[in-house]
Write an enzyme that holds these catalytic residues in place. Structure first.
Site, PDB file in Angstrom:
ATOM      1  N   LYS A 111       0.813  -1.219   0.000  1.00 14.83           N
ATOM      2  CA  LYS A 111       0.000   0.000   0.000  1.00 14.83           C
ATOM      3  C   LYS A 111       0.844   1.265   0.000  1.00 14.83           C
ATOM      4  O   LYS A 111       0.354   2.341  -0.341  1.00 14.83           O
ATOM      5  CB  LYS A 111      -0.951   0.011   1.197  1.00 14.83           C
ATOM      6  CG  LYS A 111      -2.048  -1.036   1.071  1.00 14.83           C
ATOM      7  CD  LYS A 111      -3.139  -0.817   2.108  1.00 14.83           C
ATOM      8  CE  LYS A 111      -4.293  -1.791   1.893  1.00 14.83           C
ATOM      9  NZ  LYS A 111      -5.241  -1.745   3.011  1.00 14.83           N
ATOM     10  N   LYS A 192      -8.425 -14.228  -4.417  1.00 15.21           N
ATOM     11  CA  LYS A 192      -9.536 -14.261  -3.485  1.00 15.21           C
ATOM     12  C   LYS A 192     -10.560 -13.178  -3.802  1.00 15.21           C
ATOM     13  O   LYS A 192     -10.180 -12.092  -4.222  1.00 15.21           O
ATOM     14  CB  LYS A 192      -8.986 -14.016  -2.072  1.00 15.21           C
ATOM     15  CG  LYS A 192      -9.476 -14.985  -1.041  1.00 15.21           C
ATOM     16  CD  LYS A 192      -8.747 -14.791   0.269  1.00 15.21           C
ATOM     17  CE  LYS A 192      -9.471 -13.850   1.197  1.00 15.21           C
ATOM     18  NZ  LYS A 192      -8.929 -13.835   2.554  1.00 15.21           N
ATOM     19  N   LYS A 195     -12.694  -7.032  -1.302  1.00 17.34           N
ATOM     20  CA  LYS A 195     -13.338  -5.714  -1.364  1.00 17.34           C
ATOM     21  C   LYS A 195     -12.516  -4.755  -2.181  1.00 17.34           C
ATOM     22  O   LYS A 195     -13.007  -3.754  -2.664  1.00 17.34           O
ATOM     23  CB  LYS A 195     -13.473  -5.147   0.058  1.00 17.34           C
ATOM     24  CG  LYS A 195     -14.473  -5.880   0.887  1.00 17.34           C
ATOM     25  CD  LYS A 195     -14.736  -5.130   2.180  1.00 17.34           C
ATOM     26  CE  LYS A 195     -14.127  -5.851   3.349  1.00 17.34           C
ATOM     27  NZ  LYS A 195     -14.587  -5.361   4.643  1.00 17.34           N
TER      28      LYS A 195
END
Ligand code: TRP
Length: 321
Positions: A111, A192, A195
């Protein structure tokens, strides 16, 4: 009895993977396991965010938990921002956490890659997560693979603190969600369902209308093999659909002669699972005051123990009471 803490970050919309992997196991184990359901709204502050969106996402997660069957009389539902002991313990744990070990976290590295400035709280995010767990003396924490490293850090901090300042914390164990509940992205079945993937095509939102769910499943990526087989290596898309069917029905899927037939059955199974949740959610969403009251009750229930943990920690580390 071991206490379990399940955490949900209120960013993005909840999807079928969250329900099958984390929410329903929480509901199913309510009778036998003492659990806390925690919404990590403080963790949503670590990235650029829209304040009103975080607030409504927090209420949405709480309402979906209730709609999915979490019984607040058994399982307190809390937001970590509303229980101030989380932030107090966060600081105390920072005093046994190394800068290097925080900077090595894969999620932080991903990130923070690139030129955009990152928040300092993004670096300390896993220390806050450790505080979430340790403040409640939780012995079990269900985590997906992406949170494994953060859980290891929580274990390391607890062990280090206990070793340096005396027995203070329960060292938590991670609990793996069953593999049947590993729901993959429908557009890219090698990753996976998440979100944070940019495209919504791979996700089934828990509150998606039935037509959208039907469309998403009908467009799910399969392969050119043409035979319905559970072979995650060679047929990840088809295997994921079989896994979703198994997880939604709790039964071993039958035989299918075509991908279309499989998708039709998956659509029915997902709809059968989600329809009652959607209905109950709609009622709850009409009454935000009730949701806020549930969170206030959850806070009142967990707070005495959280305060005791902080008191113990302060004494051990050398602060006045
Ligand atoms: N970091 C977790 C996630 O993104 C959310 C979380 C915050 C959490 N605190 C926690 C999960 C404590 C388990 C325990 O999914």
């Amino acid at each position: 009895m071991t206490r379990r803490l399940t955490g949900f970050q209120p960013t993005g919309r909840l999807h079928l993977g969250n329900l099958l992997g984390a929410m329903l196991p929480l509901v199913d184990d309510q009778a036998s396991t003492e659990s806390i359901a925690m919404i990590a709204d403080l963790h949503a502050m670590t990235m650029d965010h829209d304040p009103s969106q975080v607030r409504s996402a927090t209420l949405e997660v709480a309402a979906v938990l209730l709609a999915a069957g979490v019984d607040p009389d058994r399982t307190p539902i809390i937001a970590n921002s509303q229980v101030p002991e989380h932030t107090e313990l966060h600081y105390l744990l920072e005093c046994v956490a190394g800068f290097g070990e925080a900077a090595r976290m894969i999620q932080f590295k991903e990130k923070s890659a690139g030129d955009r400035p990152v928040r300092l709280s993004l670096l300390t995010y896993p220390v806050l997560m450790a505080a979430d767990i340790l403040v409640h003396d939780a012995g079990q924490v269900p985590v997906g693979d992406d949170q494994n490293q953060h859980l290891e850090l929580a274990r390391a901090l607890a062990t280090r603190f206990n070793g340096r300042y005396g027995e203070t914390f329960t060292v938590p164990d991670g609990v793996r969600p069953e593999s049947a509940a590993r729901i993959m992205d429908l557009a890219d079945p090698t990753r996976k369902m998440s979100k944070s993937t940019p495209s919504a095509a791979g996700r089934i939102g828990l509150l998606d209308p039935p037509e959208l769910i039907r469309k998403t499943i009908s467009r799910a990526v399969t392969d050119t093999v043409g035979v319905v087989r559970d072979d995650p290596q060679n047929q990840p898309g088809v295997s994921n659909l079989l896994g979703i069917l198994r997880a939604c029905t709790g039964k071993e899927p039958g035989d299918f002669t075509s991908y279309g037939a499989l998708k039709a059955e998956v659509t029915d199974a997902v709809e059968a699972l989600l329809a009652p949740i959607r209905t109950r959610y709609a009622e709850l969403a009409d009454d935000p005051a009730y949701i806020r009251q549930i969170l206030a009750e959850g806070k009142a229930r967990v707070r005495p123990r959280a305060q005791a943990t902080v008191r113990r920690t302060r004494a051990a580390i050398g602060l006045l009471d």
